[in-house]
Design a protein around this motif. Structure first.
Motif, PDB file in Angstrom:
ATOM      1  N   GLU A  64     -45.892  -3.822 -22.684  1.00  0.00           N
ATOM      2  CA  GLU A  64     -46.518  -3.449 -23.951  1.00  0.00           C
ATOM      3  C   GLU A  64     -47.056  -2.035 -23.853  1.00  0.00           C
ATOM      4  N   PHE A  65     -47.205  -1.392 -25.023  1.00  0.00           N
ATOM      5  CA  PHE A  65     -47.827  -0.075 -25.062  1.00  0.00           C
ATOM      6  C   PHE A  65     -48.682   0.018 -26.323  1.00  0.00           C
ATOM      7  N   LEU A  66     -49.716   0.819 -26.231  1.00  0.00           N
ATOM      8  CA  LEU A  66     -50.690   0.998 -27.309  1.00  0.00           C
ATOM      9  C   LEU A  66     -51.265  -0.337 -27.775  1.00  0.00           C
ATOM     10  N   ARG A  67     -51.268  -1.340 -26.900  1.00  0.00           N
ATOM     11  CA  ARG A  67     -51.919  -2.644 -27.082  1.00  0.00           C
ATOM     12  C   ARG A  67     -51.270  -3.539 -28.137  1.00  0.00           C
ATOM     13  N   HIS A  68     -50.521  -2.997 -29.070  1.00  0.00           N
ATOM     14  CA  HIS A  68     -49.987  -3.812 -30.161  1.00  0.00           C
ATOM     15  C   HIS A  68     -48.463  -3.797 -30.240  1.00  0.00           C
ATOM     16  N   PHE A  69     -47.795  -3.178 -29.289  1.00  0.00           N
ATOM     17  CA  PHE A  69     -46.344  -3.110 -29.295  1.00  0.00           C
ATOM     18  C   PHE A  69     -45.820  -3.700 -27.985  1.00  0.00           C
ATOM     19  N   ARG A  70     -45.032  -4.758 -28.107  1.00  0.00           N
ATOM     20  CA  ARG A  70     -44.467  -5.429 -26.945  1.00  0.00           C
ATOM     21  C   ARG A  70     -42.956  -5.237 -26.942  1.00  0.00           C
ATOM     22  N   PHE A  71     -42.383  -5.117 -25.750  1.00  0.00           N
ATOM     23  CA  PHE A  71     -40.943  -4.913 -25.644  1.00  0.00           C
ATOM     24  C   PHE A  71     -40.374  -5.754 -24.510  1.00  0.00           C
ATOM     25  N   ASN A  72     -39.085  -6.010 -24.610  1.00  0.00           N
ATOM     26  CA  ASN A  72     -38.387  -6.784 -23.581  1.00  0.00           C
ATOM     27  C   ASN A  72     -36.940  -6.326 -23.548  1.00  0.00           C
ATOM     28  N   SER A  73     -36.391  -6.173 -22.369  1.00  0.00           N
ATOM     29  CA  SER A  73     -34.993  -5.799 -22.205  1.00  0.00           C
ATOM     30  C   SER A  73     -34.444  -6.484 -20.958  1.00  0.00           C
ATOM     31  N   GLU A  74     -33.387  -7.294 -21.127  1.00  0.00           N
ATOM     32  CA  GLU A  74     -32.790  -8.033 -20.022  1.00  0.00           C
ATOM     33  C   GLU A  74     -31.270  -7.864 -20.036  1.00  0.00           C
ATOM     34  N   ARG A  75     -30.712  -7.736 -18.847  1.00  0.00           N
ATOM     35  CA  ARG A  75     -29.266  -7.601 -18.725  1.00  0.00           C
ATOM     36  C   ARG A  75     -28.761  -8.558 -17.647  1.00  0.00           C
ATOM     37  N   GLU A  76     -27.677  -9.244 -17.962  1.00  0.00           N
ATOM     38  CA  GLU A  76     -27.057 -10.157 -17.008  1.00  0.00           C
ATOM     39  C   GLU A  76     -26.175  -9.365 -16.052  1.00  0.00           C
ATOM     40  N   LEU A  77     -26.385  -9.566 -14.762  1.00  0.00           N
ATOM     41  CA  LEU A  77     -25.566  -8.888 -13.754  1.00  0.00           C
ATOM     42  C   LEU A  77     -24.356  -9.719 -13.384  1.00  0.00           C
ATOM     43  N   THR A  78     -24.527 -11.044 -13.354  1.00  0.00           N
ATOM     44  CA  THR A  78     -23.398 -11.957 -13.167  1.00  0.00           C
ATOM     45  C   THR A  78     -23.799 -13.304 -13.730  1.00  0.00           C
ATOM     46  N   GLU A  79     -22.838 -14.000 -14.350  1.00  0.00           N
ATOM     47  CA  GLU A  79     -23.119 -15.293 -14.960  1.00  0.00           C
ATOM     48  C   GLU A  79     -21.870 -16.160 -14.870  1.00  0.00           C
ATOM     49  N   ARG A  80     -21.977 -17.318 -14.208  1.00  0.00           N
ATOM     50  CA  ARG A  80     -20.831 -18.184 -14.004  1.00  0.00           C
ATOM     51  C   ARG A  80     -21.095 -19.606 -14.497  1.00  0.00           C
ATOM     52  N   ASP A  81     -22.014 -19.741 -15.448  1.00  0.00           N
ATOM     53  CA  ASP A  81     -22.395 -21.073 -15.901  1.00  0.00           C
ATOM     54  C   ASP A  81     -21.264 -21.784 -16.634  1.00  0.00           C
ATOM     55  N   LEU A  82     -20.584 -21.063 -17.510  1.00  0.00           N
ATOM     56  CA  LEU A  82     -19.593 -21.670 -18.377  1.00  0.00           C
ATOM     57  C   LEU A  82     -18.314 -20.845 -18.374  1.00  0.00           C
ATOM     58  N   LYS A  92     -28.917  -9.300 -22.875  1.00  0.00           N
ATOM     59  CA  LYS A  92     -29.523 -10.508 -23.421  1.00  0.00           C
ATOM     60  C   LYS A  92     -30.614 -10.122 -24.416  1.00  0.00           C
ATOM     61  N   ASP A  93     -31.876 -10.343 -24.086  1.00  0.00           N
ATOM     62  CA  ASP A  93     -32.955  -9.978 -24.999  1.00  0.00           C
ATOM     63  C   ASP A  93     -33.214  -8.480 -24.944  1.00  0.00           C
ATOM     64  N   VAL A  94     -33.163  -7.835 -26.118  1.00  0.00           N
ATOM     65  CA  VAL A  94     -33.512  -6.417 -26.238  1.00  0.00           C
ATOM     66  C   VAL A  94     -34.262  -6.271 -27.556  1.00  0.00           C
ATOM     67  N   TYR A  95     -35.590  -6.255 -27.498  1.00  0.00           N
ATOM     68  CA  TYR A  95     -36.331  -6.243 -28.761  1.00  0.00           C
ATOM     69  C   TYR A  95     -37.676  -5.547 -28.614  1.00  0.00           C
ATOM     70  N   LEU A  96     -38.259  -5.232 -29.788  1.00  0.00           N
ATOM     71  CA  LEU A  96     -39.597  -4.679 -29.904  1.00  0.00           C
ATOM     72  C   LEU A  96     -40.386  -5.595 -30.832  1.00  0.00           C
ATOM     73  N   GLU A  97     -41.619  -5.927 -30.432  1.00  0.00           N
ATOM     74  CA  GLU A  97     -42.457  -6.806 -31.239  1.00  0.00           C
ATOM     75  C   GLU A  97     -43.781  -6.127 -31.549  1.00  0.00           C
ATOM     76  N   ILE A  98     -44.159  -6.175 -32.836  1.00  0.00           N
ATOM     77  CA  ILE A  98     -45.426  -5.603 -33.282  1.00  0.00           C
ATOM     78  C   ILE A  98     -46.445  -6.727 -33.356  1.00  0.00           C
ATOM     79  N   ASP A  99     -47.547  -6.558 -32.632  1.00  0.00           N
ATOM     80  CA  ASP A  99     -48.498  -7.653 -32.426  1.00  0.00           C
ATOM     81  C   ASP A  99     -49.910  -7.197 -32.820  1.00  0.00           C
ATOM     82  N   TYR A 100     -50.176  -7.160 -34.140  1.00  0.00           N
ATOM     83  CA  TYR A 100     -51.513  -6.814 -34.606  1.00  0.00           C
ATOM     84  C   TYR A 100     -52.356  -8.050 -34.889  1.00  0.00           C
TER      85      TYR A 100
END
Length: 206
Positions: A64-82, A92-100
């Motif tokens: 998070e930055f400035l207390r009210h902005f949260r972020f997440n970024s994830e990348r799969e390096l290898t996946e053999r489930d299916l 995978k998840d790449v987003y910004l969330e505003i949390d006031y």
């Protein structure tokens, strides 16, 4: 006694993992998840059979930055489930969330549609090592969109509602393009939630 001075400047700390801090305005947590499988092939295994292999490896950052902005970024390096994972995007998840306010948090980017408890639970928080077939085949999974979520009435009501570009990655494969713009809404109720409750506190309808 005097209050401890607040730390300032850029620094690395270890808090359930490696984290970068800059005063009180920036936090960046580094995440890595791995799953190794050990398999016994039987009496006559093929030469190419892997007895030990990395089933899943994922890395990313959140914070998070400035207390009210949260972020997440994830990348799969290898996946053999299916078998279909060959067509699954690496990001995978790449987003910004505003949390006031807890009553309405706005999320923009790529993330899971609010559908299916098994699918929306993080892989590291599941009771079993794999998700159910229904979650991996029927629940929409991730897509690009915007969502509002929040908690109301002392956390007795939780809601998620969003509009997405398509109907989720699970609906798309080599032979299926998926549908167009999709809306999703999920509401959970905890009507008996009260301080000090035990069994009643765990009752959730939704």
């Amino acid at each position: 006694p005097e209050a401890a001075p607040r730390e300032s400047g850029v620094r690395f700390v270890w808090n359930d993992g490696l984290s970068l801090r800059a005063g009180s305005w920036l936090r960046v947590d580094f995440r890595a998840e791995f799953q190794w499988d050990a398999r016994r092939p039987g009496d006559h295994p093929p030469e190419s059979f892997d007895r030990l292999r990395v089933q899943r490896a994922r890395g990313g950052v959140e914070g998070e930055f400035l207390r009210h902005f949260r972020f997440n970024s994830e990348r799969e390096l290898t996946e053999r489930d299916l078998e279909r994972s060959a067509t699954s995007p690496a990001w995978k998840d790449v987003y910004l969330e505003i949390d006031y306010t807890d009553a309405a948090r706005v999320r923009v980017g790529k993330f899971k549609l609010p559908f299916g408890l098994d699918q929306t639970t993080g892989i590291s928080n599941l009771d079993f090592i794999q998700r159910s077939l229904g979650a991996t085949s029927l629940a929409p999974a991730r897509d690009i969109g915007v969502m509002v979520r929040g908690r109301l009435f002392a956390d007795r009501v939780n809601y998620w509602g969003g509009l997405f570009r398509q109907d989720g990655e699970n609906a798309r494969s080599r032979g299926t393009l998926g549908a167009g713009r999709t809306g999703a809404l999920r509401v959970t109720l905890r009507p008996f939630r009260r301080p000090g409750a035990s069994v009643l506190d765990q009752l959730e309808l939704g």
